[in-house]
Design a protein around this motif. Structure first.
Motif, PDB file in Angstrom:
ATOM      1  N   ARG A 591       0.833  -1.204   0.000  1.00 44.77           N
ATOM      2  CA  ARG A 591       0.000   0.000   0.000  1.00 44.77           C
ATOM      3  C   ARG A 591       0.865   1.251   0.000  1.00 44.77           C
ATOM      4  O   ARG A 591       2.006   1.231   0.451  1.00 44.77           O
ATOM      5  N   PHE A 592       0.263   2.305  -0.503  1.00 43.78           N
ATOM      6  CA  PHE A 592       0.850   3.644  -0.433  1.00 43.78           C
ATOM      7  C   PHE A 592       2.265   3.625  -1.015  1.00 43.78           C
ATOM      8  O   PHE A 592       2.450   3.255  -2.164  1.00 43.78           O
ATOM      9  N   ASP A 593       3.301   4.010  -0.249  1.00 38.64           N
ATOM     10  CA  ASP A 593       4.665   4.088  -0.780  1.00 38.64           C
ATOM     11  C   ASP A 593       5.427   2.777  -0.653  1.00 38.64           C
ATOM     12  O   ASP A 593       6.604   2.703  -1.007  1.00 38.64           O
ATOM     13  N   GLU A 594       4.768   1.722  -0.123  1.00 34.53           N
ATOM     14  CA  GLU A 594       5.450   0.441   0.009  1.00 34.53           C
ATOM     15  C   GLU A 594       5.640  -0.198  -1.365  1.00 34.53           C
ATOM     16  O   GLU A 594       4.887   0.090  -2.302  1.00 34.53           O
ATOM     17  N   PRO A 595       6.614  -1.101  -1.498  1.00 35.49           N
ATOM     18  CA  PRO A 595       6.695  -1.896  -2.724  1.00 35.49           C
ATOM     19  C   PRO A 595       5.478  -2.794  -2.834  1.00 35.49           C
ATOM     20  O   PRO A 595       4.836  -3.128  -1.837  1.00 35.49           O
ATOM     21  N   ARG A 596       5.143  -3.192  -4.061  1.00 39.12           N
ATOM     22  CA  ARG A 596       4.054  -4.127  -4.275  1.00 39.12           C
ATOM     23  C   ARG A 596       4.631  -5.524  -4.433  1.00 39.12           C
ATOM     24  O   ARG A 596       5.742  -5.703  -4.929  1.00 39.12           O
ATOM     25  N   TYR A 597       3.842  -6.540  -4.007  1.00 40.20           N
ATOM     26  CA  TYR A 597       4.274  -7.932  -4.066  1.00 40.20           C
ATOM     27  C   TYR A 597       3.222  -8.734  -4.812  1.00 40.20           C
ATOM     28  O   TYR A 597       2.022  -8.534  -4.646  1.00 40.20           O
ATOM     29  N   LEU A 598       3.687  -9.676  -5.633  1.00 36.39           N
ATOM     30  CA  LEU A 598       2.786 -10.500  -6.427  1.00 36.39           C
ATOM     31  C   LEU A 598       3.187 -11.958  -6.283  1.00 36.39           C
ATOM     32  O   LEU A 598       4.381 -12.296  -6.301  1.00 36.39           O
ATOM     33  N   ALA A 599       2.186 -12.840  -6.128  1.00 40.06           N
ATOM     34  CA  ALA A 599       2.399 -14.290  -6.129  1.00 40.06           C
ATOM     35  C   ALA A 599       1.305 -14.904  -6.984  1.00 40.06           C
ATOM     36  O   ALA A 599       0.215 -14.340  -7.131  1.00 40.06           O
ATOM     37  N   ALA A 600       1.566 -16.072  -7.572  1.00 38.05           N
ATOM     38  CA  ALA A 600       0.582 -16.736  -8.424  1.00 38.05           C
ATOM     39  C   ALA A 600       0.658 -18.230  -8.192  1.00 38.05           C
ATOM     40  O   ALA A 600       1.741 -18.809  -8.047  1.00 38.05           O
ATOM     41  N   LEU A 601      -0.519 -18.856  -8.158  1.00 39.54           N
ATOM     42  CA  LEU A 601      -0.594 -20.301  -7.955  1.00 39.54           C
ATOM     43  C   LEU A 601      -1.822 -20.812  -8.686  1.00 39.54           C
ATOM     44  O   LEU A 601      -2.895 -20.206  -8.628  1.00 39.54           O
ATOM     45  N   GLY A 602      -1.671 -21.930  -9.390  1.00 35.21           N
ATOM     46  CA  GLY A 602      -2.812 -22.494 -10.097  1.00 35.21           C
ATOM     47  C   GLY A 602      -2.394 -23.646 -10.967  1.00 35.21           C
ATOM     48  O   GLY A 602      -1.334 -24.266 -10.751  1.00 35.21           O
ATOM     49  N   ARG A 603      -3.205 -23.942 -11.963  1.00 35.34           N
ATOM     50  CA  ARG A 603      -2.914 -25.043 -12.874  1.00 35.34           C
ATOM     51  C   ARG A 603      -1.736 -24.654 -13.760  1.00 35.34           C
ATOM     52  O   ARG A 603      -1.814 -23.714 -14.541  1.00 35.34           O
ATOM     53  N   ASP A 604      -0.620 -25.386 -13.610  1.00 38.84           N
ATOM     54  CA  ASP A 604       0.621 -25.133 -14.354  1.00 38.84           C
ATOM     55  C   ASP A 604       1.236 -23.787 -14.002  1.00 38.84           C
ATOM     56  O   ASP A 604       2.078 -23.267 -14.762  1.00 38.84           O
ATOM     57  N   VAL A 605       0.834 -23.198 -12.880  1.00 38.86           N
ATOM     58  CA  VAL A 605       1.383 -21.916 -12.438  1.00 38.86           C
ATOM     59  C   VAL A 605       1.810 -22.048 -10.987  1.00 38.86           C
ATOM     60  O   VAL A 605       1.033 -22.503 -10.144  1.00 38.86           O
ATOM     61  N   ASP A 606       3.047 -21.679 -10.695  1.00 40.18           N
ATOM     62  CA  ASP A 606       3.533 -21.709  -9.315  1.00 40.18           C
ATOM     63  C   ASP A 606       4.650 -20.682  -9.173  1.00 40.18           C
ATOM     64  O   ASP A 606       5.822 -20.995  -9.290  1.00 40.18           O
ATOM     65  N   LEU A 607       4.262 -19.446  -8.940  1.00 44.63           N
ATOM     66  CA  LEU A 607       5.228 -18.354  -8.830  1.00 44.63           C
ATOM     67  C   LEU A 607       5.281 -17.888  -7.381  1.00 44.63           C
ATOM     68  O   LEU A 607       4.298 -17.354  -6.860  1.00 44.63           O
ATOM     69  N   PRO A 608       6.423 -18.100  -6.685  1.00 41.53           N
ATOM     70  CA  PRO A 608       6.526 -17.647  -5.296  1.00 41.53           C
ATOM     71  C   PRO A 608       6.404 -16.128  -5.215  1.00 41.53           C
ATOM     72  O   PRO A 608       6.572 -15.415  -6.209  1.00 41.53           O
ATOM     73  N   PRO A 609       6.090 -15.614  -4.028  1.00 43.39           N
ATOM     74  CA  PRO A 609       5.960 -14.159  -3.886  1.00 43.39           C
ATOM     75  C   PRO A 609       7.253 -13.443  -4.259  1.00 43.39           C
ATOM     76  O   PRO A 609       8.348 -13.890  -3.928  1.00 43.39           O
ATOM     77  N   PHE A 610       7.120 -12.360  -4.992  1.00 42.37           N
ATOM     78  CA  PHE A 610       8.285 -11.529  -5.288  1.00 42.37           C
ATOM     79  C   PHE A 610       7.876 -10.072  -5.147  1.00 42.37           C
ATOM     80  O   PHE A 610       6.712  -9.712  -5.292  1.00 42.37           O
ATOM     81  N   GLY A 611       8.823  -9.231  -4.804  1.00 42.78           N
ATOM     82  CA  GLY A 611       8.502  -7.833  -4.566  1.00 42.78           C
ATOM     83  C   GLY A 611       9.369  -6.900  -5.375  1.00 42.78           C
ATOM     84  O   GLY A 611       9.997  -7.277  -6.354  1.00 42.78           O
TER      85      GLY A 611
END
Length: 716
Positions: A591-611
């Motif tokens: 939020r706000f001035d913090e970095p944003r983080y994205l993770a993804a999980l699903g069928r044929d998808v497995d991306l650990p959190p990264f910022g």
């Protein structure tokens, strides 16, 4: 000065006699004497009721007036406080009488049941029995207007007034109550007074009893009504068909003596309100215990629907609705016939009625489910399908989403979820890497993206799109829906959405957000499932390949442990059906001035959190700074740098407790892990101090001169 009520001396309060000293109690002697007095009734167990042997004759009395506890050797008169105490003294007093134990043959011991709450108590006879006649004669001779009130307003005939000796004491109408041959109570009525003041008892004579029991000499059905005036009028109109009595204590009071109705056929017709209906059931239960045949009558067949406040009792019914005794008799006959019904047959009929209702509901649901149904195409057996060439998975964004997927974007409030999906749209239209890092397969020239925006108001949405400088604007279709619902599971809405998307050759459909467009109960898997199934049908019918559904989360990740994957997926708000519908789940936080983080999980998808996602200056495009840190790791690094700053500024070694107290936050474990990380990075060093303490001072490496990315690469 003695206490008075309305100018009349109040009766002396009944007080329990104080037991005499127990040294006078001799159990064996008392038990033997009591058994002799009770005519062989045996020694009572615990507290029991009896007729007071000193002041009452059981032949004349109708209810117990004293209590006895043989185990404690105590007794108490409930009528007066002049006597009571030791049972031994009672026995000696009785023996000293000239007649000795002459009363024992008629004495009765009554043991109330454990659940009984009714005190068997009736008012004493009026001191002046002639007063009732004086009031009646005074009203008839001197106050004809009061007689007229009773005839015109209450419907009572002069015969009824004379028969029941209604009168007037100069202030109020008087309704005398006879009990076993004597006047024992007088109800004093004042028209137009407040509810609490309208009907009063004569002081000292207010205990609830059955009124007008003299009519029970006739062997007719008994109508039990709620008020005195109702009973008088019922006796008048029911002459020769039924007799009527009432309880003087009101709807909620059960008289202590119902024996005069034992074995009789009683029809209860209390007032047509909640209190009346509850009181009717209460007194009916008490009457059944006496052996009476009891029926509670319903006002509805008599023409008074429930809740009619203007006409709620028998007098209202007779005076305003022209009710008759014949109608009451007919309702009595109907109540008798109901007693002959077969309960098993009635139950079976109710079961069949409910079963038919459930069949109708089942058929209705089946018909609704069949509306708009289309059979799937013939696809053959696996032998036919196995020879067909496999269609490879087409990735729109490798590692994140494949073509044809349903993507649910779970995002924190105010984290920039709309900016995130507009970044996705920008990358798919331009072919530029998403966040400057993830490769993207650009959308074909003949396909488009639709953004159904239901959160930003239109002016703000257009300003954001200008900041994005959306490529191929002719292939991007914003639809501003703030204030519009989209019940996709309604056939008309589904067909409209299919036509809209098909006309614009939409390949990627951005639905932003679910909470603004779904109007059902968000915690209902059934309602949400129907809405999501409709999205799948719309996609198939309109040729849409991929859908992104933006959704708010109900909780956020906290300060986790050392596991970088802990709490990697945010939990979406509402029904769990959404997670099962999604092919890929994205979690987006910051939020706000913090970095944003994205993770993804699903069928044929497995991306650990990264910022390290930051918004580029002058636009709303997100850019990755190259780090692979998680929210947990970034919080730990930030605290570790703070620990270095504290140690360096302190000028001398710091104790562990001092350093932890100087760091922000409330969780000691999080602070300890951050300090250990700073030690591991050689930003600070730990040395033993006195009494097994640890002292911290600046380390060999100054983190201000080392980039975080380089530090992470050393650890990998």
């Amino acid at each position: 000065m003695p206490r008075t009520i309305n100018g009349v001396p109040a009766p002396r309060p009944i007080a329990r006699a104080r037991p005499q000293r127990r040294k006078r109690f001799r159990p064996d002697a008392v038990r033997a004497a009591f058994e002799e007095w009770a005519d062989g009734a045996g020694s009572p167990d615990g507290e029991q009721r009896m007729f007071c042997p000193l002041c009452e004759d059981p032949a004349e009395s109708v209810s117990p007036s004293a209590s006895l506890n043989a185990d404690r050797g105590e007794w108490n008169c409930l009528k007066t406080d002049d006597h009571g105490g030791s049972v031994y003294d009672l026995v000696q007093t009785l023996k000293a009488r000239p007649e000795g134990f002459a009363m024992r043959a008629t004495a009765t011991v009554v043991t109330p049941t454990a659940t009984s709450k009714v005190k068997l108590k009736v008012p004493p006879p009026l001191d002046d029995q002639d007063k009732v006649y004086d009031w009646h004669e005074q009203m008839v001779a001197r106050f004809p207007e009061r007689v007229e009130y009773l005839t015109t307003q209450r419907g009572l005939s002069r015969e009824t007034i004379g028969r029941f000796k209604l009168g007037h004491d100069g202030q109020r109408f008087t309704i005398p109550i006879r009990y076993r041959g004597k006047w024992v109570a007088v109800k004093r009525y004042l028209p137009n007074a407040g509810k609490a003041e309208k009907m009063l008892n004569l002081p000292g004579h207010g205990t609830g009893v059955l009124a007008f029991t003299e009519v029970l000499a006739q062997t007719l059905p008994v109508l039990l009504v709620e008020g005195e005036f109702d009973a008088l009028l019922a006796n008048q109109i029911g002459e020769g068909q039924f007799v009527a009595v009432t309880a003087t204590g009101g709807a909620g009071t059960v008289p202590g003596d119902l024996s005069m109705l034992a074995g009789r056929e009683v029809f209860v017709l209390y007032d047509n309100d909640d209190a009346g209906q509850k009181g009717a059931e209460k007194i009916a239960g008490a009457l059944r215990k006496t052996g009476a045949s009891v029926h509670v009558l319903d006002w509805t067949p008599l023409g008074l629907p429930a809740g009619d406040k203007a006409r709620k009792d028998l007098t209202d019914w007779v005076m305003k609705a022209r009710g008759t005794a014949e109608q009451i008799v007919a309702e009595m006959n109907r109540a008798r016939s109901d007693d002959d019904f077969d309960p098993e047959a009635e139950r079976e009929a109710k079961i069949e009625e409910q079963a038919e209702w459930l069949r109708v509901q089942r058929d209705a649901r089946a018909r609704l489910a069949a509306e708009g149904w289309e059979p799937p195409p013939a696809q053959g057996s696996w032998a036919d399908q196995m020879d067909e060439p496999d269609d490879p998975i087409n990735w729109l964004i490798p590692e994140l989403v494949f073509e044809g997927a349903n993507v649910v974007v779970n995002a924190q409030a105010k984290s920039g979820k709309t900016s995130l999906i507009l970044n996705v749209a920008h990358a798919l239209l331009s072919g530029d890497p998403l966040f400057g890092h993830f490769d993207v397969r650009a959308l074909p020239a003949d396909r488009s993206i639709a953004w159904w925006n239901a959160e930003l108001f239109e002016r703000q949405a257009k300003a954001w799109l200008r900041d994005f400088e959306v490529p191929r604007p002719q292939d991007f279709y914003p639809l501003h829906l703030r204030g519009y619902a989209m019940p996709f599971d309604v056939e008309q809405v589904e067909s409209w959405a299919v036509e809209w998307l098909r006309e614009r050759r939409v390949s990627v459909w951005l639905i932003d957000p679910q909470s603004a467009l779904f109007t059902g109960e968000e915690n209902s898997n059934t309602e949400l499932g129907a809405w999501l199934s409709a999205i799948d049908r719309i996609k198939r019918r309109a040729g849409v390949e991929t859908a992104f559904l933006v959704h708010h989360v109900s909780e956020t990740t906290g300060e986790e442990g050392d596991d970088p994957n802990s709490g990697r997926l945010l939990k979406g708000r509402g029904a769990s059906r959404l997670s099962g519908w999604a092919d890929v789940l994205w979690s987006y936080s910051g939020r706000f001035d913090e970095p944003r983080y994205l993770a993804a999980l699903g069928r044929d998808v497995d991306l650990p959190p990264f910022g390290g996602l930051h918004m580029a200056p002058g636009s709303r495009l997100l850019r990755w700074n190259g780090t692979r840190s998680t929210p947990t790791e970034d919080r730990r690094n930030s605290l570790a740098l703070a620990a270095f700053d504290q140690v360096k500024a302190h000028g001398e070694p710091m104790k562990a407790g001092e350093l932890q107290s100087a760091l922000p936050g409330k969780k000691p474990d999080t602070k300890r892990r951050a300090i250990q990380h700073a030690v591991a990075q050689r930003w600070i060093k730990a040395e033993p101090g006195r009494q097994n303490s640890t002292l911290y001072s600046p380390g060999e490496v100054d983190p201000q001169h080392v980039r975080l990315r380089d530090v992470r690469s050393e650890n990998q």
